[in-house]
Design a protein around this motif. Structure first.
Motif, PDB file in Angstrom:
ATOM      1  N   VAL A 136     111.481-103.160 -60.718  1.00  0.00           N
ATOM      2  CA  VAL A 136     110.389-102.664 -59.887  1.00  0.00           C
ATOM      3  C   VAL A 136     110.900-101.454 -59.121  1.00  0.00           C
ATOM      4  CG1 VAL A 136     108.728-103.175 -58.065  1.00  0.00           C
ATOM      5  CG2 VAL A 136     109.437-104.989 -59.656  1.00  0.00           C
ATOM      6  N   ASN A 137     110.381-100.285 -59.447  1.00  0.00           N
ATOM      7  CA  ASN A 137     110.741 -99.052 -58.759  1.00  0.00           C
ATOM      8  C   ASN A 137     109.599 -98.613 -57.847  1.00  0.00           C
ATOM      9  OD1 ASN A 137     113.275 -98.836 -59.942  1.00  0.00           O
ATOM     10  ND2 ASN A 137     112.508 -97.638 -61.676  1.00  0.00           N
ATOM     11  N   PHE A 138     109.907 -97.653 -56.985  1.00  0.00           N
ATOM     12  CA  PHE A 138     108.898 -97.183 -56.042  1.00  0.00           C
ATOM     13  C   PHE A 138     108.589 -95.721 -56.253  1.00  0.00           C
ATOM     14  CE2 PHE A 138     109.451-101.182 -54.095  1.00  0.00           C
ATOM     15  CZ  PHE A 138     108.263-101.405 -53.393  1.00  0.00           C
ATOM     16  N   ALA A 139     107.350 -95.473 -56.686  1.00  0.00           N
ATOM     17  CA  ALA A 139     106.794 -94.130 -56.664  1.00  0.00           C
ATOM     18  C   ALA A 139     106.097 -93.972 -55.306  1.00  0.00           C
ATOM     19  CB  ALA A 139     105.835 -93.928 -57.830  1.00  0.00           C
ATOM     20  N   SER A 140     104.982 -93.323 -55.273  1.00  0.00           N
ATOM     21  CA  SER A 140     104.263 -93.107 -54.017  1.00  0.00           C
ATOM     22  C   SER A 140     102.892 -92.550 -54.337  1.00  0.00           C
ATOM     23  CB  SER A 140     105.026 -92.123 -53.130  1.00  0.00           C
ATOM     24  OG  SER A 140     104.242 -91.702 -52.020  1.00  0.00           O
ATOM     25  N   ALA A 141     101.960 -92.770 -53.429  1.00  0.00           N
ATOM     26  CA  ALA A 141     100.680 -92.080 -53.563  1.00  0.00           C
ATOM     27  C   ALA A 141     100.898 -90.573 -53.656  1.00  0.00           C
ATOM     28  CB  ALA A 141      99.782 -92.412 -52.372  1.00  0.00           C
ATOM     29  N   ASN A 142     101.956 -90.084 -53.002  1.00  0.00           N
ATOM     30  CA  ASN A 142     102.254 -88.651 -53.021  1.00  0.00           C
ATOM     31  C   ASN A 142     102.813 -88.177 -54.354  1.00  0.00           C
ATOM     32  OD1 ASN A 142     103.248 -89.391 -49.788  1.00  0.00           O
ATOM     33  ND2 ASN A 142     101.540 -87.995 -50.196  1.00  0.00           N
ATOM     34  N   ALA A 143     103.101 -89.090 -55.275  1.00  0.00           N
ATOM     35  CA  ALA A 143     103.448 -88.680 -56.638  1.00  0.00           C
ATOM     36  C   ALA A 143     102.203 -88.327 -57.425  1.00  0.00           C
ATOM     37  CB  ALA A 143     104.213 -89.800 -57.341  1.00  0.00           C
ATOM     38  N   HIS A 144     101.036 -88.689 -56.900  1.00  0.00           N
ATOM     39  CA  HIS A 144      99.766 -88.472 -57.599  1.00  0.00           C
ATOM     40  C   HIS A 144      98.904 -87.418 -56.938  1.00  0.00           C
ATOM     41  CE1 HIS A 144     100.384 -91.989 -60.171  1.00  0.00           C
ATOM     42  NE2 HIS A 144     100.835 -92.608 -59.108  1.00  0.00           N
ATOM     43  N   THR A 145      98.913 -87.375 -55.615  1.00  0.00           N
ATOM     44  CA  THR A 145      98.064 -86.425 -54.895  1.00  0.00           C
ATOM     45  C   THR A 145      98.813 -85.849 -53.704  1.00  0.00           C
ATOM     46  OG1 THR A 145      97.138 -88.144 -53.448  1.00  0.00           O
ATOM     47  CG2 THR A 145      95.946 -87.673 -55.500  1.00  0.00           C
ATOM     48  N   ALA A 146      98.445 -84.638 -53.345  1.00  0.00           N
ATOM     49  CA  ALA A 146      98.975 -84.038 -52.124  1.00  0.00           C
ATOM     50  C   ALA A 146      98.151 -84.519 -50.936  1.00  0.00           C
ATOM     51  CB  ALA A 146      98.922 -82.522 -52.217  1.00  0.00           C
ATOM     52  N   LEU A 147      98.776 -84.575 -49.775  1.00  0.00           N
ATOM     53  CA  LEU A 147      98.075 -84.967 -48.559  1.00  0.00           C
ATOM     54  C   LEU A 147      98.152 -83.837 -47.557  1.00  0.00           C
ATOM     55  CD1 LEU A 147      96.583 -87.149 -46.912  1.00  0.00           C
ATOM     56  CD2 LEU A 147      98.814 -87.908 -46.083  1.00  0.00           C
ATOM     57  N   LEU A 148      96.999 -83.349 -47.132  1.00  0.00           N
ATOM     58  CA  LEU A 148      96.948 -82.264 -46.163  1.00  0.00           C
ATOM     59  C   LEU A 148      97.689 -82.666 -44.895  1.00  0.00           C
ATOM     60  CD1 LEU A 148      95.734 -79.465 -45.513  1.00  0.00           C
ATOM     61  CD2 LEU A 148      93.759 -80.666 -44.528  1.00  0.00           C
ATOM     62  N   GLY A 149      98.602 -81.813 -44.479  1.00  0.00           N
ATOM     63  CA  GLY A 149      99.330 -82.063 -43.239  1.00  0.00           C
ATOM     64  C   GLY A 149     100.673 -82.736 -43.421  1.00  0.00           C
ATOM     65  N   LEU A 150     100.984 -83.201 -44.644  1.00  0.00           N
ATOM     66  CA  LEU A 150     102.263 -83.856 -44.889  1.00  0.00           C
ATOM     67  C   LEU A 150     103.169 -82.898 -45.668  1.00  0.00           C
ATOM     68  CD1 LEU A 150     103.918 -86.496 -44.644  1.00  0.00           C
ATOM     69  CD2 LEU A 150     103.047 -87.123 -46.905  1.00  0.00           C
ATOM     70  N   PRO A 151     104.235 -82.387 -45.061  1.00  0.00           N
ATOM     71  CA  PRO A 151     105.119 -81.420 -45.723  1.00  0.00           C
ATOM     72  C   PRO A 151     106.109 -82.122 -46.646  1.00  0.00           C
ATOM     73  CG  PRO A 151     105.897 -81.815 -43.497  1.00  0.00           C
ATOM     74  CD  PRO A 151     104.645 -82.645 -43.660  1.00  0.00           C
TER      75      PRO A 151
END
Length: 249
Positions: A136-151
């Motif tokens: 079980v590895n960990f990706a992230s929602a940020n591997a799929h979409t960019a989030l405004l305001g998160l550098p």
């Protein structure tokens, strides 16, 4: 349900805090014997004292030799076989692209990609010996979409790499009975992320959620239990997003 992992042997990295700690605790509660790994000894030893069935093993997962020693320890503790590997450890630096230094970018890739690679490679013979193992590895929602305001230029690169790497682990592991999947969490409240709860970033996070709450480490732990258990024997090469619907639109 109880004893969903009865008799299984697990290594959980990043178990000193946050998501990894909760997964380690929940896996013990479901009957697994857990070797808990983190770079910092104190929180691991504290977890060991309150969690019978859990063994602490402080390890710097960015150190190839130290990870080899971890594999040797796991082989001794678990009689040469391992049923579950959860790569939840991570080191990350955030900065906008123009301000991201090369050392911080490289540190993030070491902390998010190399740690999962080194642990998976070192423990591979034990996973093969199991004959029915789960990574079980960990990706992230940020591997799929960019989030405004998160550098998150380094974080997105690291988690995107984990996502792709896990598919290859699933392919190579299939003939050996090894499954590999990623969990892609959205914003999850932990000791580290709690500092952002009162920042402007949270308006963006909450605006993307389809449910009126944020994720918890227990939410993530339930999914990790499923992927580690025999309930998911037909699930491999998959990425399971657990983000309150944030990446669905």
């Amino acid at each position: 349900m109880t004893n969903r992992l009865k008799g299984k042997r697990a290594v959980v990295t990043g178990a000193g805090r946050g998501i990894g700690r909760e997964i380690a605790r929940m896996m013990v509660a479901e009957g697994a014997a857990v070797l808990a790994v983190d770079i910092t000894a104190e929180p691991l030893l504290e977890l060991q004292t309150i969690t019978p069935g859990l063994t602490a093993h402080p390890t710097d997962l960015t150190d190839e030799a130290a990870v080899a020693q971890l594999a040797q320890a796991a082989a001794g503790i678990f009689d040469g076989a391992l049923d579950i590997l959860v790569n939840a450890a991570g080191i990350c630096r955030f900065a906008p692209l123009p301000e991201m230094t090369l050392p911080d970018f490289q540190l993030t890739l070491r902390g998010e990609v190399e740690t999962a690679f080194l642990a998976s490679r070192a423990l591979w013979p034990l996973l093969v010996a199991s004959g029915r193992a789960s990574v079980v590895n960990f990706a992230s929602a940020n591997a799929h979409t960019a989030l405004l305001g998160l550098p998150a230029i380094a974080h997105t690169a690291g988690k995107g790499a984990v996502l792709a790497m896990t598919r290859q682990i699933a392919m190579e592991g299939g003939p050996h009975g090894i499954r590999a999947n990623t969990i892609a969490p959205g914003f999850t409240v932990t000791e580290e992320t709690a500092q952002h709860l009162d920042t402007p970033l949270m308006a963006q996070v909450r605006a993307k959620c389809m449910v009126d709450r944020l994720g918890t480490t227990t939410d993530i732990g339930h999914l990790a239990i499923y992927l580690a258990s025999d309930e998911s024997l037909y699930v491999t090469g998959a990425d399971l997003r657990i983000d309150g619907g944030a990446t669905a639109w």
